[in-house]
Motif scaffolding. Structure first.
Motif, PDB file in Angstrom:
ATOM      1  N   SER A 273      43.590  -8.573 -10.112  1.00 28.34           N
ATOM      2  CA  SER A 273      42.613  -7.819 -10.901  1.00 28.34           C
ATOM      3  C   SER A 273      43.297  -6.844 -11.854  1.00 28.34           C
ATOM      4  CB  SER A 273      41.668  -7.047  -9.982  1.00 28.34           C
ATOM      5  OG  SER A 273      40.967  -7.929  -9.161  1.00 28.34           O
ATOM      6  N   LEU A 274      44.281  -6.120 -11.349  1.00 27.65           N
ATOM      7  CA  LEU A 274      45.014  -5.179 -12.200  1.00 27.65           C
ATOM      8  C   LEU A 274      45.779  -5.905 -13.298  1.00 27.65           C
ATOM      9  CD1 LEU A 274      46.360  -2.594  -9.610  1.00 27.65           C
ATOM     10  CD2 LEU A 274      44.551  -2.281 -11.310  1.00 27.65           C
ATOM     11  N   GLY A 275      46.325  -7.071 -12.970  1.00 34.87           N
ATOM     12  CA  GLY A 275      47.033  -7.855 -13.984  1.00 34.87           C
ATOM     13  C   GLY A 275      46.100  -8.314 -15.100  1.00 34.87           C
ATOM     14  N   CYS A 276      44.905  -8.747 -14.730  1.00 27.45           N
ATOM     15  CA  CYS A 276      43.928  -9.169 -15.738  1.00 27.45           C
ATOM     16  C   CYS A 276      43.492  -7.998 -16.614  1.00 27.45           C
ATOM     17  CB  CYS A 276      42.709  -9.784 -15.064  1.00 27.45           C
ATOM     18  SG  CYS A 276      43.021 -11.417 -14.382  1.00 27.45           S
ATOM     19  N   LEU A 277      43.283  -6.840 -16.001  1.00 28.38           N
ATOM     20  CA  LEU A 277      42.909  -5.656 -16.770  1.00 28.38           C
ATOM     21  C   LEU A 277      44.030  -5.226 -17.705  1.00 28.38           C
ATOM     22  CD1 LEU A 277      41.041  -3.531 -14.091  1.00 28.38           C
ATOM     23  CD2 LEU A 277      40.068  -4.590 -16.126  1.00 28.38           C
ATOM     24  N   ALA A 278      45.267  -5.267 -17.220  1.00 27.14           N
ATOM     25  CA  ALA A 278      46.409  -4.888 -18.057  1.00 27.14           C
ATOM     26  C   ALA A 278      46.581  -5.858 -19.227  1.00 27.14           C
ATOM     27  CB  ALA A 278      47.688  -4.839 -17.222  1.00 27.14           C
ATOM     28  N   LEU A 279      46.420  -7.144 -18.970  1.00 29.85           N
ATOM     29  CA  LEU A 279      46.522  -8.131 -20.037  1.00 29.85           C
ATOM     30  C   LEU A 279      45.419  -7.925 -21.072  1.00 29.85           C
ATOM     31  CD1 LEU A 279      47.860 -10.704 -21.157  1.00 29.85           C
ATOM     32  CD2 LEU A 279      46.266 -12.011 -19.761  1.00 29.85           C
ATOM     33  N   SER A 280      44.203  -7.677 -20.620  1.00 29.30           N
ATOM     34  CA  SER A 280      43.090  -7.427 -21.546  1.00 29.30           C
ATOM     35  C   SER A 280      43.337  -6.181 -22.384  1.00 29.30           C
ATOM     36  CB  SER A 280      41.786  -7.264 -20.780  1.00 29.30           C
ATOM     37  OG  SER A 280      41.485  -8.432 -20.074  1.00 29.30           O
ATOM     38  N   ALA A 281      43.780  -5.113 -21.745  1.00 29.76           N
ATOM     39  CA  ALA A 281      44.049  -3.873 -22.473  1.00 29.76           C
ATOM     40  C   ALA A 281      45.165  -4.069 -23.492  1.00 29.76           C
ATOM     41  CB  ALA A 281      44.408  -2.754 -21.499  1.00 29.76           C
ATOM     42  N   GLY A 282      46.213  -4.785 -23.112  1.00 32.63           N
ATOM     43  CA  GLY A 282      47.314  -5.041 -24.032  1.00 32.63           C
ATOM     44  C   GLY A 282      46.893  -5.876 -25.233  1.00 32.63           C
ATOM     45  N   LEU A 283      46.093  -6.884 -25.002  1.00 31.63           N
ATOM     46  CA  LEU A 283      45.645  -7.728 -26.107  1.00 31.63           C
ATOM     47  C   LEU A 283      44.700  -6.976 -27.041  1.00 31.63           C
ATOM     48  CD1 LEU A 283      45.147 -11.133 -24.291  1.00 31.63           C
ATOM     49  CD2 LEU A 283      46.943 -10.531 -25.927  1.00 31.63           C
TER      50      LEU A 283
END
Length: 79
Positions: free
Chosen positions: A46-56
């Motif tokens: 979940s944290l990885g998906c949130l971090a990827l979304s925020a980065g993009l």
């Protein structure tokens, strides 16, 4: 940091907590059990998906504000 940013961070953390709690309640009502390793993997995913979304999203806004998406030439060069 502005007040709006702090409110957004708190709201996001609260939404993440409520989603995790909802998943735990749903799975316990269905009789599904998960080990601590499963919960750790679920949380890291979940944290990885949130971090990827925020980065993009950051790259999207940075590119748009920096002028990287602007047209360089004219449309009638080949006509």
């Amino acid at each position: 940091m502005s007040r709006t940013s702090i409110i957004a961070i708190i709201a996001g953390a609260l939404a993440l907590f409520l989603a995790g709690w909802g998943v735990a309640v749903l799975w316990s009502n269905l009789g599904v059990t998960m080990t601590m390793h499963g919960w750790i993997a679920y949380g890291l995913g979940s944290l990885g998906c949130l971090a990827l979304s925020a980065g993009l999203f950051w790259l999207l806004f940075h590119s748009a504000r920096g002028g990287h998406d602007d047209l360089v030439g004219h449309d009638d060069e080949h006509g």
